[in-house]
Write a protein that holds these residues in place. Structure first.
Motif, PDB file in Angstrom:
ATOM      1  N   GLY A 100       0.653  -1.226  -0.003  1.00 35.85           N
ATOM      2  CA  GLY A 100      -0.070  -0.048  -0.010  1.00 35.85           C
ATOM      3  C   GLY A 100       0.959   1.236  -0.020  1.00 35.85           C
ATOM      4  N   ASP A 101       2.143   1.011  -0.244  1.00 37.67           N
ATOM      5  CA  ASP A 101       2.791   2.171  -0.251  1.00 37.67           C
ATOM      6  C   ASP A 101       3.023   2.902  -1.554  1.00 37.67           C
ATOM      7  OD1 ASP A 101       4.943   3.973   0.324  1.00 37.67           O
ATOM      8  OD2 ASP A 101       6.514   2.793   0.284  1.00 37.67           O
ATOM      9  N   PRO A 102       2.443   4.087  -1.753  1.00 40.18           N
ATOM     10  CA  PRO A 102       2.539   4.841  -3.147  1.00 40.18           C
ATOM     11  C   PRO A 102       3.847   5.445  -3.469  1.00 40.18           C
ATOM     12  CG  PRO A 102       1.615   6.236  -1.406  1.00 40.18           C
ATOM     13  CD  PRO A 102       1.775   4.945  -0.782  1.00 40.18           C
ATOM     14  N   ALA A 103       4.964   5.293  -2.377  1.00 37.96           N
ATOM     15  CA  ALA A 103       6.177   5.971  -2.725  1.00 37.96           C
ATOM     16  C   ALA A 103       7.303   4.730  -3.212  1.00 37.96           C
ATOM     17  CB  ALA A 103       7.011   6.579  -1.334  1.00 37.96           C
ATOM     18  N   GLY A 104       6.644   3.567  -2.994  1.00 36.12           N
ATOM     19  CA  GLY A 104       7.567   2.414  -3.419  1.00 36.12           C
ATOM     20  C   GLY A 104       8.656   2.322  -2.972  1.00 36.12           C
ATOM     21  N   LEU A 105       8.927   2.555  -1.597  1.00 37.52           N
ATOM     22  CA  LEU A 105      10.262   2.433  -1.267  1.00 37.52           C
ATOM     23  C   LEU A 105      10.867   0.971  -1.072  1.00 37.52           C
ATOM     24  CD1 LEU A 105      10.166   4.755   2.087  1.00 37.52           C
ATOM     25  CD2 LEU A 105      11.213   5.196  -0.089  1.00 37.52           C
ATOM     26  N   GLU A 106      12.265   0.874  -1.327  1.00 39.13           N
ATOM     27  CA  GLU A 106      12.728  -0.414  -1.143  1.00 39.13           C
ATOM     28  C   GLU A 106      14.047  -0.277  -0.831  1.00 39.13           C
ATOM     29  OE1 GLU A 106      12.924  -1.839  -5.337  1.00 39.13           O
ATOM     30  OE2 GLU A 106      10.753  -2.176  -5.530  1.00 39.13           O
ATOM     31  N   LEU A 107      14.822  -1.204  -0.392  1.00 39.55           N
ATOM     32  CA  LEU A 107      16.090  -1.172   0.425  1.00 39.55           C
ATOM     33  C   LEU A 107      16.957  -2.610  -0.008  1.00 39.55           C
ATOM     34  CD1 LEU A 107      18.046   0.022   2.170  1.00 39.55           C
ATOM     35  CD2 LEU A 107      17.240  -1.134   4.038  1.00 39.55           C
ATOM     36  N   GLU A 108      17.961  -2.111  -0.986  1.00 42.64           N
ATOM     37  CA  GLU A 108      18.690  -3.404  -1.059  1.00 42.64           C
ATOM     38  C   GLU A 108      19.602  -3.833   0.020  1.00 42.64           C
ATOM     39  OE1 GLU A 108      21.136  -2.199  -4.459  1.00 42.64           O
ATOM     40  OE2 GLU A 108      19.480  -2.479  -5.755  1.00 42.64           O
ATOM     41  N   GLN A 109      19.684  -5.045   0.411  1.00 43.38           N
ATOM     42  CA  GLN A 109      20.368  -5.376   1.590  1.00 43.38           C
ATOM     43  C   GLN A 109      21.964  -5.250   1.710  1.00 43.38           C
ATOM     44  OE1 GLN A 109      20.516 -10.076   0.256  1.00 43.38           O
ATOM     45  NE2 GLN A 109      21.341  -9.690   2.341  1.00 43.38           N
ATOM     46  N   GLU A 110      22.416  -4.956   0.530  1.00 40.03           N
ATOM     47  CA  GLU A 110      24.049  -4.563   0.515  1.00 40.03           C
ATOM     48  C   GLU A 110      24.235  -3.176   0.926  1.00 40.03           C
ATOM     49  OE1 GLU A 110      23.528  -7.191  -3.229  1.00 40.03           O
ATOM     50  OE2 GLU A 110      22.228  -5.607  -2.112  1.00 40.03           O
ATOM     51  N   ALA A 111      22.875  -2.388   1.227  1.00 45.69           N
ATOM     52  CA  ALA A 111      23.215  -1.004   1.858  1.00 45.69           C
ATOM     53  C   ALA A 111      23.636  -0.979   3.525  1.00 45.69           C
ATOM     54  CB  ALA A 111      21.790  -0.357   1.567  1.00 45.69           C
ATOM     55  N   LEU A 112      23.492  -2.165   3.926  1.00 46.36           N
ATOM     56  CA  LEU A 112      23.555  -2.564   5.517  1.00 46.36           C
ATOM     57  C   LEU A 112      24.827  -3.243   5.518  1.00 46.36           C
ATOM     58  CD1 LEU A 112      19.887  -3.360   6.439  1.00 46.36           C
ATOM     59  CD2 LEU A 112      20.890  -1.282   6.337  1.00 46.36           C
ATOM     60  N   ASP A 113      25.400  -3.191   6.761  1.00 46.71           N
ATOM     61  CA  ASP A 113      26.719  -3.668   7.223  1.00 46.71           C
ATOM     62  C   ASP A 113      26.124  -5.164   7.605  1.00 46.71           C
ATOM     63  OD1 ASP A 113      28.717  -2.351   6.406  1.00 46.71           O
ATOM     64  OD2 ASP A 113      28.724  -1.305   8.305  1.00 46.71           O
ATOM     65  N   PRO A 114      26.736  -6.380   7.657  1.00 48.45           N
ATOM     66  CA  PRO A 114      26.101  -7.569   8.243  1.00 48.45           C
ATOM     67  C   PRO A 114      26.040  -7.581   9.902  1.00 48.45           C
ATOM     68  CG  PRO A 114      28.348  -7.847   7.194  1.00 48.45           C
ATOM     69  CD  PRO A 114      27.972  -6.598   6.892  1.00 48.45           C
ATOM     70  N   SER A 115      25.157  -8.346  10.225  1.00 51.78           N
ATOM     71  CA  SER A 115      25.413  -8.517  11.794  1.00 51.78           C
ATOM     72  C   SER A 115      24.643 -10.009  12.195  1.00 51.78           C
ATOM     73  CB  SER A 115      24.503  -7.560  12.547  1.00 51.78           C
ATOM     74  OG  SER A 115      23.181  -7.819  11.999  1.00 51.78           O
ATOM     75  N   ALA A 116      25.347 -10.374  13.268  1.00 48.74           N
ATOM     76  CA  ALA A 116      24.969 -11.771  13.820  1.00 48.74           C
ATOM     77  C   ALA A 116      23.138 -11.597  14.200  1.00 48.74           C
ATOM     78  CB  ALA A 116      25.680 -12.127  14.858  1.00 48.74           C
ATOM     79  N   PRO A 117      22.378 -12.573  13.701  1.00 45.82           N
ATOM     80  CA  PRO A 117      20.894 -12.219  14.200  1.00 45.82           C
ATOM     81  C   PRO A 117      21.052 -13.023  15.683  1.00 45.82           C
ATOM     82  CG  PRO A 117      21.312 -14.034  12.445  1.00 45.82           C
ATOM     83  CD  PRO A 117      22.496 -13.294  12.529  1.00 45.82           C
ATOM     84  N   ARG A 118      20.058 -12.633  16.279  1.00 49.00           N
ATOM     85  CA  ARG A 118      19.739 -12.833  17.750  1.00 49.00           C
ATOM     86  C   ARG A 118      18.408 -13.530  17.972  1.00 49.00           C
ATOM     87  NH1 ARG A 118      23.280  -8.809  18.034  1.00 49.00           N
ATOM     88  NH2 ARG A 118      25.411  -9.481  19.027  1.00 49.00           N
ATOM     89  N   PRO A 119      17.989 -14.669  18.544  1.00 48.67           N
ATOM     90  CA  PRO A 119      16.594 -15.031  18.791  1.00 48.67           C
ATOM     91  C   PRO A 119      16.017 -13.835  19.368  1.00 48.67           C
ATOM     92  CG  PRO A 119      18.121 -16.728  19.253  1.00 48.67           C
ATOM     93  CD  PRO A 119      18.983 -15.550  19.032  1.00 48.67           C
TER      94      PRO A 119
END
Length: 409
Positions: free
Chosen positions: A378-397
C-alpha cells in the motif's frame, strides 16, 4: 484521437486494424491535407479512396471549404473489400491458420485447447498474448515445448542447468528461453500448475525454483560443515554442486541458521561475522532452486537452531522470504526476518528505480513479514532497500539484528 493519413493504403490498413480489434464500432479515418508532399500525391490518394468508395469498401463524407470540396472523413463500410484491396487475410482467419499445427499435436495435454482458444481470440483482434505478437505460432510452439520440459523437471527434481543449455536441448535454440520466458511460465502455470510454487512469482523466479538459471550457482554455505562426515579445511565458506548439498552436515552446534539472498552480503557475513563458525550461513542465490531449497531445509533441521533470512526489502525479496518460510514451516521450523523490518525501510529505503510488480495486499497471510508485506503493497512511494546497503550482523533469537547502514565505499 483523430487519425490523419496521406497514404490511402495506410488509412485502409488502420481501419482494418481497428475493425479487428473493436468489431462493429463505427470507424472513421481522416485525410491529412497538410501532410502531402505534392498535389500529385494528394490526387493519387484521393483517387484511390474514391475507387474504394465505388467498390463499396468505404463511405466518404465530404464538405466544401474555400470553394473546394474536401473529404471530411472516411468510414469503413465493407471490410472484405478492403481486405481484397490490400491482399490481406482477416486476422481471425490468419490466427486460426497459424494455430492449426499446435491444435493438431497429440503429444500435448487437453488443457492446451482452452489456452489456444484464448490466444486465437486475442490474435483475431490483433492483440498479442504473453508478449507474443499475432502470428508468432512457431515461437508459441517452442514456448509450449519449453513449458512441458520444465514440468518434467519439476517432477524429476533434475540438476541445475543454465538457460541456454536447457533451451538448446529442448527446442534446438539456445536463446529461445530467454526470449520467451514470460510466455513459457504463463503456459506452465496454465497447463502444469503443480510445477509453479506460487502463481504470484515472476517468470525468472519460477525458472529459478525449477533449477533453470542464467548461470547455475554452486551451493554456498559458511560454518563448520562436513561432507559425508569429512571436514572441510578452514575457509570463510564452501561450495558444492547443488545436487550433493543434501550430504552436508553441521560439525557442531551453532547459534543460528541464516539464509542470505545476495552474494555480496553472504560473502561479507561469512568473512566479517561468521569467522568463528558460530552460525550456519547459506546463500540462496536469489530465488533458490528446488534442489537447493530442499538442502537448505535439511541443513536447518540438522542444525536445530533458530532460522533467519536476510534479503532485499523489495517485492522480490519479500516473495523469497515467504517461499522459504513455507518450505521450512512444512518441517515445523519457523523463519524469522533479519534486518528486514518497516523501521529499517523507512529510515534507509529509497524510491524504486524501476517499475516493479506490486505486492497484492494480504497475500502473505500469517507470514512473519505479513505486516511489512502489506505496508509495501500500500506504499505509493514504492520504497525499497537493497540489503547491500547494510553492514552484516549476527541475528539473535527474538531480535531482527543490529540496524546499521553500510559504510561508504
Amino acid at each position: 484521437m483523430v487519425r490523419r493519413f496521406t497514404d490511402a493504403s495506410a488509412l485502409v490498413a488502420d481501419l482494418l486494424d481497428r475493425h479487428e480489434a473493436r468489431g462493429g464500432v463505427r470507424l472513421l479515418a481522416h485525410v491529412d491535407y497538410h501532410g502531402f508532399r505534392s498535389i500529385a500525391d494528394q490526387d493519387d490518394c484521393l483517387a484511390q479512396l474514391q475507387a474504394l468508395e465505388r467498390a463499396g469498401g468505404v463511405v466518404l463524407k465530404s464538405e466544401r471549404s474555400d470553394g473546394a470540396e474536401r473529404i471530411l472523413h472516411v468510414r469503413l463500410a465493407d471490410a472484405d473489400v478492403l481486405y481484397r484491396h490490400l491482399g490481406r487475410s482477416p486476422a481471425a482467419r490468419a490466427a486460426a491458420a497459424s494455430l492449426a499445427g499446435l491444435r493438431g499435436r497429440a503429444d500435448l495435454p487437453d488443457s492446451l485447447a482452452p489456452l489456444l482458444d484464448e490466444v486465437q481470440d486475442r490474435w483475431s483482434r490483433n492483440v498479442g498474448w504473453s508478449l507474443l505478437r499475432p502470428g508468432q505460432s512457431e515461437a508459441l510452439s517452442r514456448a509450449v515445448d519449453l513449458a512441458a520440459a520444465l514440468a518434467r523437471r519439476a517432477n524429476a527434481g533434475a540438476a541445475a542447468v543454465d538457460y541456454r543449455t536447457f533451451s538448446r536441448r529442448t527446442v534446438g535454440d539456445s536463446k529461445a528461453l530467454e526470449l520467451l520466458a514470460t510466455a513459457v511460465v504463463d503456459i506452465l502455470a496454465r497447463l502444469f500448475p503443480d510445477a509453479v510454487p506460487d502463481p504470484d512469482l515472476e517468470a525468472g523466479e519460477v525458472l529459478s525454483s525449477l533449477g533453470v538459471t542464467r548461470l547455475p550457482q554452486p551451493f554456498l554455505a559458511s560454518g563448520a560443515l562436513t561432507l559425508d562426515g569429512h571436514a572441510f579445511p578452514d575457509m570463510p565458506y564452501v561450495g558444492v554442486p547443488p545436487e550433493i548439498a543434501h550430504r552436508l552436515t553441521p560439525a557442531r552446534p551453532v547459534d543460528y541458521v541464516l539464509t542470505i539472498e545476495n552474494h555480496t552480503s553472504f560473502v561479507r557475513h561469512a568473512a566479517e561475522i561468521n569467522a568463528g563458525k558460530s552460525g550456519l550461513v547459506i546463500y540462496t542465490g536469489g530465488f533458490p532452486a528446488r534442489t537447493s531449497l530442499a538442502a537448505m531445509v535439511e541443513l536447518a533441521m540438522r542444525a536445530g537452531a533458530p532460522v533467519f533470512h536476510w534479503g532485499d526489502i523489495d517485492p522480490g525479496g519479500l516473495r523469497i522470504f515467504v517461499h522459504l518460510e513455507r518450505a521450512l514451516r512444512e518441517r515445523g521450523l519457523p523463519l524469522m526476518p533479519h534486518l528486514m523490518d518497516a523501521g529499517l525501510l523507512r529510515s534507509h529505503g529509497q524510491p524504486a528505480g524501476r517499475p516493479t510488480r506490486r505486492l497484492p495486499v494480504g497475500k502473505a497471510g500469517d507470514s512473519a513479514l505479513g505486516a511489512l508485506w502489506d505496508m509495501m503493497a500500500g506504499d505509493p512511494a514504492g520504497l525499497e532497500l537493497e540489503q547491500e546497503a547494510l553492514d552484516p550482523s549476527a541475528p539473535r533469537p527474538g531480535r531482527t539484528g543490529r540496524i546499521r547502514p553500510a559504510a561508504s565505499l
